[in-house]
Structure formats: C-alpha cells, structure tokens
Design a protein around this motif. Sequence first.
Motif, short mmCIF file in Angstrom:
data_model
loop_
_atom_site.label_atom_id
_atom_site.label_comp_id
_atom_site.label_asym_id
_atom_site.label_seq_id
_atom_site.Cartn_x
_atom_site.Cartn_y
_atom_site.Cartn_z
N GLY A 74 0.80 -1.22 0.00
CA GLY A 74 0.00 0.00 0.00
C GLY A 74 0.83 1.26 0.00
O GLY A 74 0.30 2.36 0.20
N LEU A 75 2.14 1.12 -0.24
CA LEU A 75 3.03 2.29 -0.27
C LEU A 75 3.07 2.94 -1.64
O LEU A 75 3.51 4.08 -1.77
CB LEU A 75 4.45 1.86 0.14
N GLU A 76 2.65 2.21 -2.67
CA GLU A 76 2.53 2.74 -4.03
C GLU A 76 1.17 2.35 -4.57
O GLU A 76 0.60 1.32 -4.18
CB GLU A 76 3.62 2.16 -4.94
N LYS A 77 0.64 3.15 -5.48
CA LYS A 77 -0.66 2.85 -6.08
C LYS A 77 -0.47 2.36 -7.51
O LYS A 77 0.35 2.89 -8.25
CB LYS A 77 -1.55 4.10 -6.06
N PRO A 78 -1.24 1.35 -7.94
CA PRO A 78 -1.16 0.89 -9.32
C PRO A 78 -1.62 1.97 -10.30
O PRO A 78 -2.47 2.80 -9.96
CB PRO A 78 -2.12 -0.30 -9.36
N THR A 79 -1.05 1.96 -11.48
CA THR A 79 -1.57 2.83 -12.55
C THR A 79 -2.88 2.27 -13.07
O THR A 79 -3.82 3.00 -13.37
CB THR A 79 -0.53 2.93 -13.69
N SER A 80 -2.95 0.94 -13.16
CA SER A 80 -4.19 0.25 -13.52
C SER A 80 -4.13 -1.16 -12.95
O SER A 80 -3.08 -1.62 -12.52
CB SER A 80 -4.39 0.21 -15.04
N GLY A 81 -5.27 -1.84 -12.95
CA GLY A 81 -5.35 -3.14 -12.34
C GLY A 81 -5.62 -3.02 -10.85
O GLY A 81 -5.90 -1.93 -10.34
N SER A 82 -5.54 -4.14 -10.14
CA SER A 82 -5.90 -4.10 -8.72
C SER A 82 -5.07 -5.08 -7.91
O SER A 82 -4.55 -6.07 -8.42
CB SER A 82 -7.38 -4.43 -8.53
N LYS A 92 -3.88 1.65 0.83
CA LYS A 92 -2.94 2.30 1.74
C LYS A 92 -2.31 1.24 2.63
O LYS A 92 -2.77 0.09 2.67
CB LYS A 92 -3.67 3.35 2.58
N PRO A 93 -1.25 1.60 3.36
CA PRO A 93 -0.64 0.63 4.28
C PRO A 93 -1.64 0.19 5.35
O PRO A 93 -2.56 0.92 5.70
CB PRO A 93 0.52 1.42 4.90
N GLY A 94 -1.46 -1.00 5.86
CA GLY A 94 -2.32 -1.52 6.91
C GLY A 94 -1.57 -2.51 7.78
O GLY A 94 -0.60 -3.13 7.33
N ALA A 95 -2.03 -2.67 9.02
CA ALA A 95 -1.35 -3.52 9.98
C ALA A 95 -1.42 -4.99 9.62
O ALA A 95 -0.66 -5.80 10.14
CB ALA A 95 -1.94 -3.30 11.38
N GLU A 96 -2.33 -5.36 8.71
CA GLU A 96 -2.42 -6.76 8.29
C GLU A 96 -1.32 -7.13 7.32
O GLU A 96 -1.14 -8.29 6.97
CB GLU A 96 -3.80 -7.05 7.68
N ARG A 97 -0.55 -6.12 6.85
CA ARG A 97 0.59 -6.34 5.96
C ARG A 97 1.79 -5.61 6.54
O ARG A 97 1.81 -4.39 6.57
CB ARG A 97 0.29 -5.80 4.55
N MET A 98 2.77 -6.35 7.01
CA MET A 98 3.95 -5.71 7.60
C MET A 98 5.17 -5.93 6.72
O MET A 98 5.37 -7.00 6.15
CB MET A 98 4.22 -6.27 8.99
N MET A 99 5.98 -4.88 6.62
CA MET A 99 7.13 -4.85 5.71
C MET A 99 8.44 -4.96 6.50
O MET A 99 8.60 -4.31 7.54
CB MET A 99 7.10 -3.54 4.93
N VAL A 100 9.35 -5.78 6.00
CA VAL A 100 10.71 -5.85 6.52
C VAL A 100 11.65 -5.46 5.39
O VAL A 100 11.68 -6.09 4.34
CB VAL A 100 11.05 -7.27 7.01
N PHE A 101 12.40 -4.37 5.60
CA PHE A 101 13.28 -3.83 4.56
C PHE A 101 14.69 -4.39 4.70
O PHE A 101 15.07 -4.94 5.74
CB PHE A 101 13.34 -2.31 4.64
N GLN A 102 15.50 -4.20 3.66
CA GLN A 102 16.90 -4.62 3.73
C GLN A 102 17.64 -3.80 4.77
O GLN A 102 18.43 -4.33 5.55
CB GLN A 102 17.57 -4.44 2.36
N GLN A 103 17.37 -2.49 4.80
CA GLN A 103 17.93 -1.66 5.86
C GLN A 103 17.05 -1.78 7.10
O GLN A 103 15.84 -1.91 7.00
CB GLN A 103 18.02 -0.20 5.39
#
Length: 279
Positions: A74-82, A92-103
């Motif tokens: 949810g950090l970027e929005k598609p140009t088209s599609g879903s 948008k970002p949500g707590a049901e999806r958590m991100m772990v970055f390289q840094q």
Amino acid sequence: MTKSTSLSTDANNRSVNRTGFLEIENLCKSYSTADGGKFVVLDGINLSVGENEFICVIGHSGCGKSTLLKMVAGLEKPTSGSVQLEGKEIRKPGAERMMVFQQYSLLPWLTVKENIRLAVDEVLKNASRAEKISIVNEHLAMVNLTAAADKYPDEISGGMKQRVGIARALAIRPKMLLMDEPFGALDALTRGKLQQQVLHIWEHQRQAVMMITHDVDEALYMSDRIILMTNGPHAKIGEILDVPFKHPRDRQALRNSHEYFELRNHALNFLDEYFNQDE
C-alpha cells in the motif's frame, strides 16, 4: 514447471487455496517522464497467493520487484489493475501487511525491546499492558534476542538488527509478511543462519509471505513458489516455479538432491537468458 491451478496440495499434503487471499489482477505501474511520455515498470501482472504460502520474487535489477511489493504494502498505487487482500482492494498501508526492509529501520534512541513495543502499542491498542509485555517477550524469544532486549541498535550486530525488524513485524500478528531483500546486507554466514531462523518461525506460525531476493538458492530453500520476472521496462511474470520440498527443510539434504539442481539450473537459465538480452 509452471502451474496455473488455484487449488493444489503442497509438500506437506496441506490444501493450499490460492484464490481469495491476495489477488493481483492485470496490474500495471508506469511513471510520467520529463518529455511527457510514460515509463512502464510493470505491465500486466497476475498472481494469487495463499494465506499460508511463502513465495519469492526474483528478477534482474529494474524489473519492478520492489515496486510490486510496495503496491502490495500500500506504499505505491497501481496505474491500472488491482491488488486485493481477502476481497478488499489495497489502497494504503495496513497492519495486516507488515514490511521488513533490507535496511533495518530501527529507531536508534529506543532499545531492542522498545522498538518492538512501539509497534505493538500502535497496532494492538486494546491489549492490556500485561498482554503487550507478553507479546514483546514472546517475539524477542522467537528470534533469540531476549538477552539483548535492553541494548540499543548501535550496540548490536547487523544480523541482530534484522532480527529485531522481523520480530517487530511479527509481533503485531499480520496476515501477510512482506520482505524486500531482508538478508541482502548481511555476511554469508549470518545470512544463512537468519534464513534458517525465519523459515523455522514461519513453519510454526504460518502466514502469507512475499519476499524479494536476488538469490536463487535462498528462494529454493525458503519458498513454496518462485516468481521469475522478465526484465523491465514492461516487466511481466515470465514463469512460476513450484518448489516441492517438504517442511521443515534440511539445507544440506536439498543441495544433495537431483531435483534441487534441476530447479536451480532452470531458474538460473531463465535469468541468464534475460541477462544476455541486455547485452
């Protein structure tokens, strides 16, 4: 080696329903250029991911792997599609999806324990103080960081910092874990140990995982399926490999198997083909 079925049985004879959880349909992402044109990063991505499935996405730099992950986050929005999670479009970002970055993305003025507690306080607002303490301690133990709970980020190693990030992501009990080359900044020995640890956690606490990697061996060791991307621009899913090995996995046994080398060589040949197209 590619399969398009939405319902299958994995190596543990566990029914995996790949429809209705994460659904990516006709996804495109483009950016406007200075001359008024468009730069198309991803072009027509279709993918279903099961609610307890571990997938890895591999491709050359510039193929839109991280962009795809960010749209699921949810950090970027598609140009088209879903992109839909359990039938609801991700906007948008949500707590049901958590991100772990390289840094590592840890707050340096907070201890290991406090970095995890901050996420728990933000998401699990209705939990009691005792419940929150229990959750933090449980996840510190899960990644073998109980002894480092009161240390600050600059007092621990890179591998330990990444374990804090993983514990922080898991502590809020997300439905999906998103990882963008989480082991890329680590030395080979630490990387191998952390791969094993993350896989062990996932095997005992199943959830959907989408992980970006450049490492074919890492993908074969950890994932249920490998998503092979074509080069950008206009990157697409070129092929999907099913990884048939049972969990829990023995790295040494895998490397001694003929099937492992067949899959490894197939993936490397795919990547080499697209690498040579750049020349």
